[in-house]
Write a protein that holds these residues in place. Sequence first.
Motif, PDB file in Angstrom:
ATOM      1  N   LYS A   1      26.311   6.691 -12.553  1.00  0.00           N
ATOM      2  CA  LYS A   1      26.172   7.846 -13.618  1.00  0.00           C
ATOM      3  C   LYS A   1      25.288   8.610 -13.525  1.00  0.00           C
ATOM      4  O   LYS A   1      24.039   7.032 -14.747  1.00  0.00           O
ATOM      5  CB  LYS A   1      27.067   6.534 -14.765  1.00  0.00           C
ATOM      6  CG  LYS A   1      29.120   6.928 -14.364  1.00  0.00           C
ATOM      7  CD  LYS A   1      29.415   6.080 -15.550  1.00  0.00           C
ATOM      8  CE  LYS A   1      30.979   5.835 -15.053  1.00  0.00           C
ATOM      9  NZ  LYS A   1      31.758   6.510 -14.894  1.00  0.00           N
TER      10      LYS A   1
ATOM     11  N   GLU B   1      20.693   9.443 -28.485  1.00  0.00           N
ATOM     12  CA  GLU B   1      22.192   9.704 -27.652  1.00  0.00           C
ATOM     13  C   GLU B   1      21.967   9.885 -26.172  1.00  0.00           C
ATOM     14  O   GLU B   1      23.367   9.878 -25.916  1.00  0.00           O
ATOM     15  CB  GLU B   1      20.791  11.533 -27.161  1.00  0.00           C
ATOM     16  CG  GLU B   1      20.992  12.475 -29.037  1.00  0.00           C
ATOM     17  CD  GLU B   1      20.268  14.244 -28.365  1.00  0.00           C
ATOM     18  OE1 GLU B   1      20.065  14.090 -27.488  1.00  0.00           O
ATOM     19  OE2 GLU B   1      19.766  14.126 -29.258  1.00  0.00           O
ATOM     20  N   THR B   2      20.927   8.750 -25.098  1.00  0.00           N
ATOM     21  CA  THR B   2      21.579   8.932 -24.384  1.00  0.00           C
ATOM     22  C   THR B   2      22.811   7.555 -24.515  1.00  0.00           C
ATOM     23  O   THR B   2      23.558   7.307 -23.687  1.00  0.00           O
ATOM     24  CB  THR B   2      19.906   7.940 -23.171  1.00  0.00           C
ATOM     25  OG1 THR B   2      19.604   8.745 -23.624  1.00  0.00           O
ATOM     26  CG2 THR B   2      20.493   7.260 -22.302  1.00  0.00           C
TER      27      THR B   2
ATOM     28  N   GLU C   1      24.817   7.014 -27.085  1.00  0.00           N
ATOM     29  CA  GLU C   1      26.187   7.612 -27.779  1.00  0.00           C
ATOM     30  C   GLU C   1      26.366   7.867 -26.239  1.00  0.00           C
ATOM     31  O   GLU C   1      27.792   7.268 -26.573  1.00  0.00           O
ATOM     32  CB  GLU C   1      25.612   8.824 -28.390  1.00  0.00           C
ATOM     33  CG  GLU C   1      25.427   7.815 -29.257  1.00  0.00           C
ATOM     34  CD  GLU C   1      26.189   7.211 -30.470  1.00  0.00           C
ATOM     35  OE1 GLU C   1      27.156   7.406 -30.649  1.00  0.00           O
ATOM     36  OE2 GLU C   1      25.712   5.982 -31.131  1.00  0.00           O
ATOM     37  N   ALA C   2      26.188   8.541 -25.436  1.00  0.00           N
ATOM     38  CA  ALA C   2      26.373   9.157 -24.708  1.00  0.00           C
ATOM     39  C   ALA C   2      27.023   8.202 -23.077  1.00  0.00           C
ATOM     40  O   ALA C   2      28.665   7.897 -22.367  1.00  0.00           O
ATOM     41  CB  ALA C   2      25.568   9.799 -22.944  1.00  0.00           C
TER      42      ALA C   2
ATOM     43  N   LYS D   1      28.155   4.526 -24.139  1.00  0.00           N
ATOM     44  CA  LYS D   1      29.026   4.125 -24.860  1.00  0.00           C
ATOM     45  C   LYS D   1      30.015   4.756 -24.959  1.00  0.00           C
ATOM     46  O   LYS D   1      31.061   4.333 -24.415  1.00  0.00           O
ATOM     47  CB  LYS D   1      28.962   3.716 -26.234  1.00  0.00           C
ATOM     48  CG  LYS D   1      28.340   3.059 -27.459  1.00  0.00           C
ATOM     49  CD  LYS D   1      28.089   3.091 -28.536  1.00  0.00           C
ATOM     50  CE  LYS D   1      27.211   3.095 -28.924  1.00  0.00           C
ATOM     51  NZ  LYS D   1      26.531   3.025 -30.528  1.00  0.00           N
ATOM     52  N   LYS D   2      30.694   6.456 -24.692  1.00  0.00           N
ATOM     53  CA  LYS D   2      31.597   7.082 -24.243  1.00  0.00           C
ATOM     54  C   LYS D   2      32.302   6.533 -22.864  1.00  0.00           C
ATOM     55  O   LYS D   2      33.266   6.844 -22.976  1.00  0.00           O
ATOM     56  CB  LYS D   2      31.227   8.441 -23.990  1.00  0.00           C
ATOM     57  CG  LYS D   2      31.371   9.298 -25.741  1.00  0.00           C
ATOM     58  CD  LYS D   2      31.302  10.512 -25.802  1.00  0.00           C
ATOM     59  CE  LYS D   2      30.620  11.129 -27.805  1.00  0.00           C
ATOM     60  NZ  LYS D   2      29.274  11.842 -27.050  1.00  0.00           N
ATOM     61  N   GLU D   3      30.870   6.005 -22.287  1.00  0.00           N
ATOM     62  CA  GLU D   3      31.180   5.814 -20.493  1.00  0.00           C
ATOM     63  C   GLU D   3      32.351   4.876 -20.610  1.00  0.00           C
ATOM     64  O   GLU D   3      32.660   4.488 -19.481  1.00  0.00           O
ATOM     65  CB  GLU D   3      30.212   6.267 -19.623  1.00  0.00           C
ATOM     66  CG  GLU D   3      29.661   7.497 -19.571  1.00  0.00           C
ATOM     67  CD  GLU D   3      31.332   8.331 -18.509  1.00  0.00           C
ATOM     68  OE1 GLU D   3      31.849   7.865 -18.055  1.00  0.00           O
ATOM     69  OE2 GLU D   3      30.301   9.376 -18.913  1.00  0.00           O
TER      70      GLU D   3
END
Length: 213
Positions: free
Chosen positions: A195, A204-205, A207-208, A210-212
Amino acid sequence: MKIIILGAPGAGKGTVAKLLCDFDGSIQISTGDILRAAVRAETELGKKAKGYMDRGDLVPDSLIMDIMEARLQEPDCDKGFILDGFPRTINQAEGLKELIKKLNINLDFVVNLEVPRDVILDRLTTRRTCSNPECQEIYNIKSKPPTADGKCEKCGSPVIQRDDETEEAITYRLETYNEKTAPLIGFYESEGSLKNFASVDSKETVEAIKKEL
Ligand code: AMP
Protein backbone atom coordinates in the motif's frame (compact mmCIF):
# COMPACT_ATOMS: atom_id res chain seq x y z
CA MET A 1 -0.53 -4.58 13.88
CA LYS A 2 2.13 -6.48 11.97
CA ILE A 3 3.48 -4.37 9.16
CA ILE A 4 6.62 -3.61 7.15
CA ILE A 5 7.52 0.00 6.37
CA LEU A 6 9.45 0.56 3.14
CA GLY A 7 10.90 3.87 2.04
CA ALA A 8 14.14 5.59 1.06
CA PRO A 9 16.47 6.83 3.80
CA GLY A 10 14.83 10.00 5.13
CA ALA A 11 11.33 8.99 4.03
CA GLY A 12 10.23 9.10 7.67
CA LYS A 13 10.08 5.35 8.42
CA GLY A 14 11.32 5.77 12.00
CA THR A 15 9.01 8.69 12.81
CA VAL A 16 5.95 6.97 11.33
CA ALA A 17 6.83 3.71 13.12
CA LYS A 18 7.11 5.48 16.51
CA LEU A 19 3.73 7.20 16.06
CA LEU A 20 2.10 3.88 15.10
CA CYS A 21 3.59 2.20 18.20
CA ASP A 22 2.11 4.95 20.40
CA PHE A 23 -1.25 4.22 18.80
CA ASP A 24 -1.61 0.51 19.60
CA GLY A 25 1.38 -0.62 21.66
CA SER A 26 3.08 -2.50 18.84
CA ILE A 27 6.87 -2.49 18.98
CA GLN A 28 9.23 -0.92 16.45
CA ILE A 29 11.94 -3.24 15.16
CA SER A 30 14.63 -1.19 13.47
CA THR A 31 17.60 -3.14 12.14
CA GLY A 32 19.50 0.19 11.97
CA ASP A 33 18.95 0.75 15.73
CA ILE A 34 19.93 -2.85 16.54
CA LEU A 35 23.13 -2.49 14.50
CA ARG A 36 24.03 0.92 15.98
CA ALA A 37 23.60 -0.53 19.49
CA ALA A 38 25.91 -3.43 18.53
CA VAL A 39 28.52 -0.98 17.17
CA ARG A 40 28.42 1.08 20.38
CA ALA A 41 28.70 -2.05 22.55
CA GLU A 42 31.58 -3.27 20.32
CA THR A 43 30.05 -6.74 20.03
CA GLU A 44 31.18 -9.19 17.33
CA LEU A 45 28.15 -8.16 15.26
CA GLY A 46 29.00 -4.48 15.76
CA LYS A 47 32.61 -5.00 14.68
CA LYS A 48 31.47 -6.78 11.52
CA ALA A 49 28.80 -4.18 10.69
CA LYS A 50 30.61 -0.88 11.42
CA GLY A 51 32.60 -0.52 8.19
CA TYR A 52 29.57 -1.15 5.98
CA MET A 53 27.44 1.27 7.98
CA ASP A 54 29.97 4.12 7.98
CA ARG A 55 30.26 3.89 4.18
CA GLY A 56 26.48 3.84 3.75
CA ASP A 57 26.67 0.26 2.42
CA LEU A 58 24.26 -2.52 3.36
CA VAL A 59 25.38 -5.03 5.96
CA PRO A 60 25.48 -8.59 4.49
CA ASP A 61 22.09 -10.33 4.29
CA SER A 62 23.22 -13.33 6.36
CA LEU A 63 24.00 -11.13 9.41
CA ILE A 64 20.66 -9.36 9.10
CA MET A 65 18.69 -12.59 8.75
CA ASP A 66 20.34 -14.00 11.89
CA ILE A 67 19.37 -10.85 13.83
CA MET A 68 15.78 -10.99 12.60
CA GLU A 69 15.29 -14.69 13.12
CA ALA A 70 16.16 -14.20 16.81
CA ARG A 71 14.30 -10.89 17.18
CA LEU A 72 10.99 -12.10 15.76
CA GLN A 73 10.92 -14.89 18.34
CA GLU A 74 11.15 -12.51 21.33
CA PRO A 75 7.87 -12.56 23.31
CA ASP A 76 7.24 -8.80 22.91
CA CYS A 77 6.56 -9.40 19.19
CA ASP A 78 3.19 -10.91 20.17
CA LYS A 79 1.95 -7.35 20.83
CA GLY A 80 2.44 -6.57 17.14
CA PHE A 81 5.46 -5.07 15.38
CA ILE A 82 6.51 -2.59 12.78
CA LEU A 83 9.55 -3.55 10.73
CA ASP A 84 11.56 -0.40 10.01
CA GLY A 85 14.54 -0.74 7.70
CA PHE A 86 14.08 -4.46 7.05
CA PRO A 87 13.89 -6.06 4.54
CA ARG A 88 16.33 -4.02 2.43
CA THR A 89 17.08 -6.49 -0.41
CA ILE A 90 15.10 -9.04 -2.42
CA ASN A 91 17.17 -11.72 -0.69
CA GLN A 92 16.05 -10.48 2.72
CA ALA A 93 12.42 -10.30 1.55
CA GLU A 94 12.62 -13.93 0.38
CA GLY A 95 14.23 -14.85 3.72
CA LEU A 96 11.50 -13.03 5.65
CA LYS A 97 8.80 -14.82 3.67
CA GLU A 98 10.23 -18.18 4.75
CA LEU A 99 10.76 -17.00 8.32
CA ILE A 100 7.20 -15.77 8.90
CA LYS A 101 5.87 -18.99 7.42
CA LYS A 102 8.04 -20.97 9.84
CA LEU A 103 7.02 -18.82 12.84
CA ASN A 104 3.34 -18.75 11.81
CA ILE A 105 3.19 -14.96 11.59
CA ASN A 106 0.64 -13.14 9.41
CA LEU A 107 1.60 -9.67 8.18
CA ASP A 108 -1.21 -7.11 7.69
CA PHE A 109 0.41 -5.30 4.77
CA VAL A 110 3.50 -3.49 3.52
CA VAL A 111 3.55 0.31 3.74
CA ASN A 112 5.53 2.13 1.07
CA LEU A 113 6.32 5.75 2.00
CA GLU A 114 6.59 7.95 -1.09
CA VAL A 115 8.57 11.17 -0.72
CA PRO A 116 10.04 13.48 -3.42
CA ARG A 117 13.84 13.27 -3.67
CA ASP A 118 14.46 16.96 -2.83
CA VAL A 119 12.46 16.58 0.40
CA ILE A 120 14.51 13.50 1.30
CA LEU A 121 17.85 15.22 0.71
CA ASP A 122 16.81 18.24 2.73
CA ARG A 123 15.54 16.06 5.61
CA LEU A 124 18.67 13.94 5.79
CA THR A 125 21.19 16.77 5.79
CA THR A 126 19.26 18.67 8.47
CA ARG A 127 18.49 15.64 10.67
CA ARG A 128 20.11 15.28 14.09
CA THR A 129 19.73 12.46 16.61
CA CYS A 130 19.96 12.31 20.39
CA SER A 131 23.23 10.52 21.26
CA ASN A 132 21.65 8.70 24.21
CA PRO A 133 21.09 5.11 23.01
CA GLU A 134 18.03 4.78 25.27
CA CYS A 135 16.43 7.89 23.76
CA GLN A 136 17.50 8.50 20.13
CA GLU A 137 14.94 11.28 19.73
CA ILE A 138 15.09 12.67 16.19
CA TYR A 139 15.55 16.42 15.64
CA ASN A 140 15.75 18.67 12.59
CA ILE A 141 17.77 21.87 12.68
CA LYS A 142 15.04 23.65 10.67
CA SER A 143 11.73 22.22 11.85
CA LYS A 144 12.44 20.68 15.27
CA PRO A 145 15.69 22.02 16.71
CA PRO A 146 17.21 20.72 19.96
CA THR A 147 17.83 23.17 22.85
CA ALA A 148 19.97 26.28 22.16
CA ASP A 149 23.07 24.48 23.49
CA GLY A 150 22.45 21.40 21.32
CA LYS A 151 20.92 19.12 23.94
CA CYS A 152 17.98 16.72 23.74
CA GLU A 153 14.75 18.14 25.13
CA LYS A 154 13.72 14.74 26.45
CA CYS A 155 16.86 13.51 28.22
CA GLY A 156 19.42 16.35 28.08
CA SER A 157 22.08 14.36 26.17
CA PRO A 158 24.01 15.96 23.30
CA VAL A 159 22.21 15.90 19.95
CA ILE A 160 24.53 14.83 17.13
CA GLN A 161 24.75 14.25 13.36
CA ARG A 162 25.07 10.52 12.63
CA ASP A 163 28.29 9.36 10.89
CA ASP A 164 26.23 8.08 7.95
CA GLU A 165 24.44 11.41 7.53
CA THR A 166 27.31 13.33 5.96
CA GLU A 167 26.55 14.46 2.40
CA GLU A 168 28.83 11.83 0.86
CA ALA A 169 27.34 8.94 2.84
CA ILE A 170 23.80 10.17 2.15
CA THR A 171 24.36 10.23 -1.63
CA TYR A 172 25.72 6.70 -1.45
CA ARG A 173 22.85 5.47 0.76
CA LEU A 174 20.33 6.84 -1.73
CA GLU A 175 22.12 5.07 -4.62
CA THR A 176 22.14 1.86 -2.59
CA TYR A 177 18.43 2.28 -1.90
CA ASN A 178 17.61 2.72 -5.61
CA GLU A 179 19.67 -0.26 -6.64
CA LYS A 180 18.93 -2.77 -3.86
CA THR A 181 15.82 -1.75 -1.91
CA ALA A 182 13.52 -0.04 -4.43
CA PRO A 183 12.96 -3.42 -6.24
CA LEU A 184 11.06 -4.54 -3.09
CA ILE A 185 8.19 -2.27 -4.16
CA GLY A 186 7.60 -4.49 -7.20
CA PHE A 187 8.16 -7.62 -5.11
CA TYR A 188 5.39 -6.77 -2.61
CA GLU A 189 3.15 -5.31 -5.32
CA SER A 190 3.18 -8.64 -7.12
CA GLU A 191 2.36 -10.38 -3.83
CA GLY A 192 -0.67 -8.05 -3.48
CA SER A 193 0.43 -6.73 -0.07
CA LEU A 194 1.75 -3.25 -0.93
CA LYS A 195 0.00 0.00 0.00
CA ASN A 196 1.47 3.36 -1.06
CA PHE A 197 1.28 6.44 1.16
CA ALA A 198 2.49 9.98 0.44
CA SER A 199 4.78 10.87 3.34
CA VAL A 200 5.41 14.57 3.58
CA ASP A 201 3.63 15.08 6.91
CA SER A 202 4.19 12.11 9.25
CA LYS A 203 1.02 12.66 11.30
CA GLU A 204 -1.17 12.67 8.17
CA THR A 205 0.59 9.55 6.92
CA VAL A 206 -0.09 7.78 10.21
CA GLU A 207 -3.79 8.69 10.07
CA ALA A 208 -3.99 7.26 6.53
CA ILE A 209 -2.25 4.03 7.62
CA LYS A 210 -4.59 3.65 10.63
CA LYS A 211 -7.60 3.83 8.29
CA GLU A 212 -6.23 0.86 6.33
CA LEU A 213 -5.78 -1.35 9.40
P1 AMP B 1 18.93 2.85 8.99
O1 AMP B 1 18.96 3.48 10.34
O2 AMP B 1 17.75 1.95 8.79
O3 AMP B 1 19.05 3.86 7.87
O4 AMP B 1 20.22 1.90 8.89
C1 AMP B 1 21.52 2.43 9.03
C2 AMP B 1 22.52 1.50 8.36
O5 AMP B 1 22.44 0.19 8.96
C3 AMP B 1 22.27 1.26 6.88
O6 AMP B 1 22.83 2.27 6.07
C4 AMP B 1 22.95 -0.10 6.69
O7 AMP B 1 24.35 0.02 6.67
C5 AMP B 1 22.60 -0.82 7.97
N1 AMP B 1 21.32 -1.58 7.86
C6 AMP B 1 20.16 -1.34 8.54
N2 AMP B 1 19.21 -2.22 8.20
C7 AMP B 1 19.76 -3.04 7.28
C8 AMP B 1 19.28 -4.14 6.52
N3 AMP B 1 18.01 -4.59 6.66
N4 AMP B 1 20.13 -4.75 5.65
C9 AMP B 1 21.41 -4.33 5.52
N5 AMP B 1 21.92 -3.29 6.17
C10 AMP B 1 21.11 -2.63 7.06
